[in-house]
Enzyme design. Structure first.
Site, PDB file in Angstrom:
ATOM      1  N   HIS A 168      -9.915  -2.541  -1.643  1.00  0.00           N
ATOM      2  CA  HIS A 168      -9.096  -2.038  -2.752  1.00  0.00           C
ATOM      3  C   HIS A 168      -9.521  -2.725  -4.053  1.00  0.00           C
ATOM      4  CE1 HIS A 168      -5.791  -1.304   0.433  1.00  0.00           C
ATOM      5  NE2 HIS A 168      -6.056  -0.118  -0.074  1.00  0.00           N
ATOM      6  N   ASP A 214       0.782  -1.244   0.000  1.00  0.00           N
ATOM      7  CA  ASP A 214       0.000   0.000   0.000  1.00  0.00           C
ATOM      8  C   ASP A 214       0.816   1.299   0.000  1.00  0.00           C
ATOM      9  OD1 ASP A 214      -2.457  -1.276  -0.235  1.00  0.00           O
ATOM     10  OD2 ASP A 214      -2.417  -1.799   1.886  1.00  0.00           O
ATOM     11  N   ARG A 251      -9.956   4.601  -0.205  1.00  0.00           N
ATOM     12  CA  ARG A 251      -8.544   4.905   0.105  1.00  0.00           C
ATOM     13  C   ARG A 251      -7.834   5.719  -0.988  1.00  0.00           C
ATOM     14  NH1 ARG A 251      -6.672   1.212   4.018  1.00  0.00           N
ATOM     15  NH2 ARG A 251      -8.472   0.602   5.276  1.00  0.00           N
ATOM     16  N   CYS A 253      -1.141  -7.822  -0.883  1.00  0.00           N
ATOM     17  CA  CYS A 253      -0.813  -6.740   0.065  1.00  0.00           C
ATOM     18  C   CYS A 253       0.503  -6.972   0.776  1.00  0.00           C
ATOM     19  CB  CYS A 253      -1.848  -6.623   1.180  1.00  0.00           C
ATOM     20  SG  CYS A 253      -3.495  -6.939   0.701  1.00  0.00           S
TER      21      CYS A 253
HETATM   22  C1  CIR Z   1      -5.931  -1.845   5.929  1.00  0.00           C
HETATM   23  O1  CIR Z   1      -7.142  -1.758   6.157  1.00  0.00           O
HETATM   24  O2  CIR Z   1      -5.289  -0.919   5.456  1.00  0.00           O
HETATM   25  C2  CIR Z   1      -5.225  -3.151   6.267  1.00  0.00           C
HETATM   26  N1  CIR Z   1      -5.819  -3.712   7.430  1.00  0.00           N
HETATM   27  C3  CIR Z   1      -5.318  -4.120   5.106  1.00  0.00           C
HETATM   28  C4  CIR Z   1      -4.587  -3.646   3.885  1.00  0.00           C
HETATM   29  C5  CIR Z   1      -4.742  -4.551   2.727  1.00  0.00           C
HETATM   30  N2  CIR Z   1      -3.963  -4.114   1.633  1.00  0.00           N
HETATM   31  C6  CIR Z   1      -4.221  -4.388   0.372  1.00  0.00           C
HETATM   32  O3  CIR Z   1      -5.272  -4.924   0.033  1.00  0.00           O
HETATM   33  N3  CIR Z   1      -3.324  -3.971  -0.539  1.00  0.00           N
END
Ligand code: CIR
Length: 257
Positions: free
Chosen positions: A165, A67, A135, A252
């Site tokens: 996402h 991310d 986001r 992720c």
């Molecule tokens: C979040 O909500 O940001 C984290 N708990 C999970 C992030 C997942 N990232 C992704 O799908 N690239």
């Protein structure tokens, strides 16, 4: 194909990771650590050299390195601007790992008021499909588009309505094949691709990592496994139970280039 990956070991604070979607309880730290180690081994089995960064206790979600940055093999990297306050500091923390792999003139940044998270960026050859999500805002997509243009790469914005996402709902499997679930089944943005439709109840497994003729998928989803095998891909599975509890998928957990 990618040959390198960057991951970050989950800290004990992973139990406090953001959980906006899953309703599956709190992750078990010891189990998360074991799953993470197995994930690294699984990536290595795809022929990838993996760099493991130290855990960052101050950032509960920092194992989700996809991310705070976007990396494009041999071209450029972008330090993003994560929308959630508790994750925003991850952008500084990922910089040195990016600088170790990209020259200063290849590194760009998304700046406020724009927000963008790498989970919303799906590269398909010379095109980026970018989720307009909770986001990633339009300004984030605009800034990314200006960067991509310098490298003769295009951007297609895709609304994200029901998942976290874009890549929580769709991932590219190579060979013009798109693994799609939920709101992305028969979605016009992906009409030109052969669709591999995730069966009901297995939506979590849409988030897979394809590398050449191999694919890494979460363990325990026989319908998706059959779909991918039928598409000619050789499947490697990784247990993801603890990351699923805080809305994290396979992609992720790594930056791949
Ligand atoms: C979040 O909500 O940001 C984290 N708990 C999970 C992030 C997942 N990232 C992704 O799908 N690239």
């Amino acid at each position: 194909m990618f040959k390198n990956a960057i991951v970050r070991t989950p800290g004990q604070s992973v139990i406090d990771g953001i959980d906006d979607y899953a309703d599956l309880g709190t992750p078990d730290y010891t189990k998360a650590l074991a799953e993470h180690q197995a994930y690294v081994k699984a990536l290595e089995s795809l022929g990838v050299k993996v760099t493991v960064l130290d855990a960052l206790e101050a950032y509960p979600d920092s194992c989700f390195v996809e991310d705070p940055a976007v990396v494009v093999t041999g071209k450029f990297a972008v330090i993003t601007n994560p929308a959630k306050q508790s994750r925003n500091g991850e952008r500084e923390a990922i910089k040195s790992a990016i600088q170790a792999n990209y020259l200063a003139e290849q590194i760009f940044e998304i700046t406020a008021p724009a927000t963008l998270e790498g989970g919303d960026v799906m590269q398909v050859e010379d095109t980026f499909y970018i989720g307009l999500s909770a986001r990633t805002n339009q300004a984030g997509i605009d800034q990314f588009t200006a960067i991509a243009k310098q490298f003769d790469m295009a951007v297609v914005a895709v609304p994200v309505k029901q998942v976290l996402h874009l890549k929580t709902g769709v991932t590219y499997m190579g060979n013009n094949q798109m693994l799609v679930s939920g709101e992305y089944i028969d979605h016009p943005a992906f009409a030109a691709f052969k669709q591999l439709k995730v069966p009901a109840g297995e939506d979590y497994a849409v988030n897979c990592i394809q590398n050449g003729d191999k694919v890494l998928m979460p363990a325990g989803f026989p319908g998706v496994k059959a779909l991918l095998t039928g598409a000619g891909l050789s499947v490697v599975e990784a247990e993801m139970s603890e990351f699923e509890k805080i809305d994290g998928g396979l992609t992720c957990l790594s930056l791949r280039f």
